[in-house]
Write a protein that holds these residues in place. Structure first.
Motif, PDB file in Angstrom:
ATOM      1  N   THR B 100      70.201  32.100  68.472  1.00  0.00           N
ATOM      2  CA  THR B 100      69.299  33.072  68.603  1.00  0.00           C
ATOM      3  C   THR B 100      69.334  33.917  69.966  1.00  0.00           C
ATOM      4  O   THR B 100      69.149  35.016  69.916  1.00  0.00           O
ATOM      5  N   GLY B 106      66.452  35.577  72.362  1.00  0.00           N
ATOM      6  CA  GLY B 106      65.825  34.478  71.947  1.00  0.00           C
ATOM      7  C   GLY B 106      64.389  34.453  72.885  1.00  0.00           C
ATOM      8  O   GLY B 106      63.773  35.429  72.856  1.00  0.00           O
ATOM      9  N   CYS B 130      67.856  28.017  66.262  1.00  0.00           N
ATOM     10  CA  CYS B 130      67.919  27.781  67.786  1.00  0.00           C
ATOM     11  C   CYS B 130      67.658  26.304  67.805  1.00  0.00           C
ATOM     12  O   CYS B 130      66.747  25.333  68.047  1.00  0.00           O
TER      13      CYS B 130
END
Ligand code: SF4
Lengths: 154, 159
Positions: B100, B106, B130
């Motif tokens: 991510t 992220g 993730c």
């Protein structure tokens, strides 16, 4: 030397904390003599960090020193209140690691340390403007070093 | 891709032959910067074994690599380095955004992290997660192979 003695000698103000670590506020002028005295017992400087109370307190910054004594098996926390643009003395000649820790505090908060041998950014790149952990630094403002193919945030 | 004819020969197009050769000889350059690297290592190691897909040979110089695996958070400080590594790779080249952080930045929506590496370099395959599970990585690798296979070659006769 016991903590009570030091407390009396330097007229420190003790505060209670949840973790039970002895915590003292110190005037910025008194920091250097205090630390010189503490150095003989507290062999390790664990961390130097800072807090920004922007808009909440008159003196916005607080520099926090965390010490550890291996011989006495105790920890100690010293705090210094600083206003915008105020400087505090460097500890880099007492504990060698203070050099880098102070550079980090300078990088993130812009607090300057008087007498530091090499006070420049340590984590961010030299062309970075401002100090990102200050509360008045925009939360999502980035400063790209190269031309981006698209904008980062709409 | 090809047809087996009588008398032990196969016909195919040059385009698909090149695609076939390229997709099973992926030399990758792992640009590993953060926690996703652990999952990348798990994928590369014997249990999941990306060598089964012809992608087992990692090269630590971009000049010998075909696929750039960008694994982990890319900070603005590092962005020029990633761009330089990408530019040093020879054509044909592909880029995989692993995790991510590389896709959107992220959880690091702040001053430090690049909000998606496609702001710096073009990306072919995105692997979400993730970190992503090794199965996801293998799935992406097969999708990348598909993409390489289908790629049209750019040569044409010029007058
Ligand atoms: S996507 Fe998650 S696991 Fe991967 S580098 Fe970012 S934070 Fe780490």
């Amino acid at each position: 030397m016991g903590l009570e003695e030091i407390e009396r000698e330097f007229s420190l103000e003790r505060i209670e904390t949840a973790d039970g670590i002895p915590t003292y506020y110190c005037e910025k002028e008194g920091l250097l003599p205090l630390m010189e005295k503490l150095k003989s017992d507290f062999e390790i400087l664990l961390d130097i960090t800072a807090v920004d109370y922007f808009g909440k307190r008159e003196k916005r910054f607080e520099v926090v020193y965390l010490l550890l004594s291996l011989s006495q098996k105790i920890r100690l926390r010293i705090k210094v209140r600083l206003g915008e643009g105020e400087k505090v003395s460097t500890l880099s000649f007492l504990w060698k690691n203070a050099n880098w820790l102070e550079r980090e505090v300078y990088d993130m908060f812009g607090i300057e340390f008087e007498g530091h041998p090499d006070l420049r950014r340590i984590l961010l790149y030299p062309e970075f403007k401002g100090h990102p952990l200050r509360k008045d630094y925009p939360l999502k403002k980035s400063q790209p070093r190269i031309k981006l193919l698209r904008s980062e945030r709409e | 891709m090809g047809k087996i004819r009588e008398g032990n020969f196969v016909t195919t197009t040059l385009e698909s032959l090149i695609g076939w050769a390229r997709k099973y000889s992926i030399f990758q350059y792992p640009f590993v910067t953060a926690c996703c690297g652990m999952e990348y290592m798990a994928t590369a190691a014997s249990h999941f074994d990306i060598d089964r897909f012809g992608a087992g040979l990692t090269r630590f110089t971009p000049r010998q690599a075909d696929v750039l695996f960008v694994v982990g958070t890319i900070s603005h400080k590092l962005a020029p380095v990633l761009k330089k590594v990408y530019e040093q790779m020879t054509e044909p080249k592909w880029v995989v955004a692993f995790g991510t952080c590389t896709i959107t930045g992220g959880i690091y929506d702040n001053y430090a992290a690049v909000q998606g590496i496609d702001a710096i370099i073009p990306v072919d395959i995105y692997i979400p997660g993730c970190p992503p599970r090794p199965e996801t990585v293998l799935d992406a690798l097969m999708k990348l192979q598909e993409k390489i296979q289908k790629e049209k070659q750019k040569w044409a006769l010029r007058k």
